[in-house]
Design an enzyme around this catalytic site. Structure first.
Site, mmCIF file in Angstrom:
data_model
loop_
_atom_site.group_PDB
_atom_site.id
_atom_site.type_symbol
_atom_site.label_atom_id
_atom_site.label_comp_id
_atom_site.label_asym_id
_atom_site.label_seq_id
_atom_site.Cartn_x
_atom_site.Cartn_y
_atom_site.Cartn_z
ATOM 1 C CG HIS B 500 50.374 -68.467 33.529
ATOM 2 N ND1 HIS B 500 50.903 -69.665 32.274
ATOM 3 C CD2 HIS B 500 49.906 -69.110 34.364
ATOM 4 C CE1 HIS B 500 49.180 -70.353 33.066
ATOM 5 N NE2 HIS B 500 49.367 -69.745 34.240
ATOM 6 C CG HIS B 501 54.743 -62.623 34.573
ATOM 7 N ND1 HIS B 501 53.572 -63.003 33.774
ATOM 8 C CD2 HIS B 501 54.499 -61.149 34.351
ATOM 9 C CE1 HIS B 501 52.738 -61.863 33.835
ATOM 10 N NE2 HIS B 501 53.378 -60.466 34.414
#
Lengths: 220, 571
Positions: B500-501
């Site tokens: 996840h960014h």
């Protein structure tokens, strides 16, 4: 040819015919090459005189031997040779992994030179202890003579591809007769597990192991 | 070369873009969505094929065509990442994700203020840009609700309008109503995890997931086949945008999806966006002119597109008068623990494969951090290694200390462990730091000749290391309490970006300190919006997708009900 292979071939032919599209039809020869691969691979084994889809005979001997040290077979415990890992890697390098051909060529050349310098013979001719010592040197990145790929990188790739050949669906040419899945107790591409099965602490044994070929038949 | 005209152009038809497209099209606006990848359908995922979808990442970007580079710090030369986890087709990452669908805590929206109140300003690392959100949980609650009900999320409420409910997540923020679907089945690993966690005084529950536990909106319930994270669902039981919002958008007659479209520039005239330009696979350069431009690709391309779209007025990137574009990037730090049992099978390959059951006792500020040398936390979940339980995934597990990675001993290990192991994961919050950043790589270009997005990132800071070590110790205790015969840690990443960014176009309440407002509207250009996790000021210890989707609904609502009548700044 097994019944399973026949049905997948029929499925693909049927798909091509009903679509009537050139693009789909063009898929068929490649798919047939894969479904026929079990036969080709048996001729690649150490007694073989023929080339594979990518490897020459010497390369094939080496890769088969390395894979067998990474996942050795034993009675009741199928290994890389039983699963036809060599056939998987050979087909992959001729297809999806063609960008890794040079990586393999260079790695195998360096491995061959290392084995001749260290043990006086190519890898496939060494006894099991010398083969294991060689694989350990690769893993530790301590085998002399490798530049690119490094010995460690070459080992990691061989290990990864051996695992793929053990555990990918048999349509890709390895995991022959579900050898890899049988080793670990994976029932394959089951469509469903029941509430009792997902809750259970016992091994799954309701249905036979299933792969993509029999799925195709069922859907067809 | 073609030029077309529409009301709204959306870049990226994924988790955020698909929702906005459907909502605006339903309100009568003409919407064109430009998607870099193909549009697949459920029958494309008929093969439960671990090699193709998990190992060779068929639904994900080709790293050779679309490289993203990474370096640990500004003095290194960046090299391309070997794999990318975001989606590369209509529906985006929701096609192959594990479908974990959390609401963030009330506290997550005010982490800075709450930390200072409870532990003092010194508790925040001096180099961290930890910030409050410009909105509160209550503002987003109706849109979380809308996302859960329209898409289809299975779970059990733990906090219904302030009443705590055992069996749900008692730490969750108050919700107005129960989940639309009951929790998914409790599998063997979760049974053992729950019992141990309860004995230890924790509060385990079924992780909320956008996977149908029963038939819903014409789609079938999950069959527990196990080919889940990393795969498109072969029966459409995963509530991806592909099977939920895109068909809704199609039905309006106001929606056009262009696939294979590589957007390379946001066009603008002074402080007004005029549309976007994109290449098609035939090499043609095309333009869509639009009244409203909405950017909703994965976070790399939000920053990259704005940087590429610089003008004399915005020399440091379009809508970047603040100078914060590309900064404050966060990723989840993956603390992972393996457990293996001699007395039972886990059969972890069955069922939805990402975080199956969880505890939230060590997330956010749900526990007292006094005496600890870190702030914030993580949920802890039981499931599969790599969030995927097939044998190729299991072959990547580093065996316990003393067991080699190959040879007869390894063969016997994997033969024994495959049905007897489970994996715990703590997706640990990463604080925001300004120098965790995305910019344009000066050396590496993508297949279209554009500079690759470059990540400068290293998670191994003191606060982060301490938080990860704390979570590993808690998981070890749980693993022992579960009765595992072996408990061992998976190696930590060498600084690399994790799952996840978030960040890069952070939202805020001050135009000097942020790129967009709470609606994702850029401060500088009122008809240019950015929607997605790139706007998150903080990431929380939760998977981001449901919050991305709630924000998309909120933005769509603001555009339809306020902006459309009087275009201009929304705050």
């Amino acid at each position: 040819m097994t019944k399973e292979k026949e049905t997948r071939r029929e499925f693909l032919k049927g798909a091509a015919a009903s679509a009537g599209a050139g693009a789909v039809a063009a898929l068929v020869p490649a798919a047939q090459a894969q479904t026929d691969s079990g036969d080709t691979a048996s001729e690649l084994r150490p007694t073989a005189e023929r080339h594979g889809a990518f490897f020459n005979r010497q390369q094939a001997l080496t890769v088969a031997a390395v894979a067998e040290r990474i996942m050795p077979g034993a009675p009741g415990k199928p290994g890389a040779t039983d699963a036809d890992v060599l056939n998987y890697i050979d087909l992959a390098l001729a297809g999806a992994y063609e960008d890794q051909q040079y990586f393999y060529r260079r790695g195998l050349d360096a491995l061959d030179a290392y084995c001749r310098a260290t043990h006086g013979a190519p890898f496939a001719s060494l006894d099991a202890d010398d083969q294991d010592a060689t694989v350990a040197a690769l893993e530790a990145d301590q085998a002399d003579g490798f530049d690119w790929p490094s010995a460690g990188a070459f080992f990691n790739t061989l290990r990864t591809h051996t695992m793929e050949g053990m555990f990918a669906d048999p349509v890709y040419g390895g995991n022959k007769n579900f050898a890899g899945w049988n080793l670990i107790g994976f029932p394959g591409a089951q469509f469903t597990y029941t509430p009792a099965e997902v809750t259970s602490a016992e091994p799954f044994d309701r249905a036979p192991t299933i792969g993509l070929q029999s799925q195709a038949t069922r859907r067809g | 070369m073609a030029t077309t005209r529409t009301d709204v152009v959306i870049v990226g038809a994924g988790g955020a873009g698909g929702i906005i497209a459907a909502e605006l099209a339903k309100a009568g606006m003409q919407v064109v969505a430009l998607e870099r990848g193909p549009r697949l359908n459920t029958s494309d995922f008929a093969g439960q094929d671990e090699l193709r979808f998990f190992q060779r990442q068929d639904t994900r970007p080709d790293v050779k065509r679309q490289p993203v580079t990474w370096r640990r710090n500004a003095s290194e030369r960046a090299t391309p990442l070997g794999s990318l986890a975001y989606g590369n087709q209509a529906g985006g990452g929701t096609v192959h994700y594990g479908a974990v669908s959390w609401r963030m805590h009330e506290d997550d929206f005010q982490a800075r203020t709450n930390t200072i109140e409870r532990y003092g300003a010194d508790a925040i690392p001096s180099d961290s840009s930890l910030a409050d959100w410009p909105l509160r949980y209550a503002d987003l609650e109706p849109f979380y609700d809308q996302a859960e009900y329209e898409l289809g999320v299975s779970g059990k409420a733990g906090n219904l309008r302030g009443t705590r409910i055992d069996g749900g997540n008692v730490f969750e923020a108050p919700r107005e109503r129960e989940y639309p679907l009951p929790p998914l089945l409790v599998e063997q690993p979760s049974l053992v995890f729950d019992e141990a966690a309860r004995d230890m005084g924790y509060h385990p529950f079924s992780t909320p997931r956008a996977i149908l536990s029963q038939p819903y909106n014409g789609r079938a319930g999950c069959s527990y086949c196990g080919f889940c994270q990393g795969f498109g669902c072969h029966m459409g039981a995963k509530s991806s945008i592909l099977v939920t919002k895109l068909p809704e958008a199609d039905a309006t007659g106001n929606f056009e999806l262009v696939t294979g479209a590589m957007v390379h520039r946001v066009n603008s005239d002074g402080d007004r966006a005029t549309g976007v330009s994109y290449w098609l696979p035939d090499g043609s350069d095309n333009t869509v002119e639009a009244d409203l431009v909405i950017l909703a690709p994965f976070i790399y391309d939000n920053t990259r597109l704005l940087l590429l779209s610089q003008t004399p007025q915005f020399p440091n990137g379009l809508a970047n008068s603040s100078g914060h574009l590309g900064k404050h990037v966060m990723t989840h730090l993956m603390a992972r623990l393996l457990v293996k049992f001699d007395d039972r099978r886990m059969n972890a390959y069955m069922g939805p494969s990402a975080q199956k059951h969880s505890i939230d006792d060590f997330n956010a500020d749900n526990f007292d951090h006094s005496g600890h040398d870190f702030i914030r936390g993580s949920q802890i979940s039981i499931g599969t290694h790599n969030l995927q339980g097939g044998p190729i995934s299991v072959s990547t597990i580093n065996p316990p200390p003393g067991v080699p990675r190959w040879g007869a001993e390894y063969r016997d290990f994997i033969a024994d462990a495959f049905t007897r192991y489970a994996s715990m994961v703590a997706q640990t919050e990463n604080l925001a730091y300004a120098d965790q950043a995305i910019d344009l790589d000066p050396n590496v270009k993508d297949a279209w000749g554009l500079p690759a997005p470059r990540m400068t990132y290293d998670w191994r800071r003191p606060n982060e290391r301490a938080r990860v070590e704390f979570m590993l110790q808690r998981m070890e205790e749980i693993g022992e309490a579960m009765g595992a015969s072996q408990v061992w840690r998976a190696p930590l990443s060498p600084g690399r970006p994790g799952a996840h960014h978030e960040g890069g176009t952070r939202m805020g309440s001050d135009p000097a300190e942020s790129v967009v407002n709470r609606y994702g509207q850029t401060w500088d250009i009122s008809n240019l919006f950015v929607v997605g996790s790139s706007t998150f000021p903080t990431m929380s210890g939760f998977n981001p997708t449901l919050t991305i989707q709630a924000l998309a609904y909120m933005t769509a609502d603001a555009i339809v009900n306020r902006y459309r009548g009087s275009p201009g700044p929304l705050v």
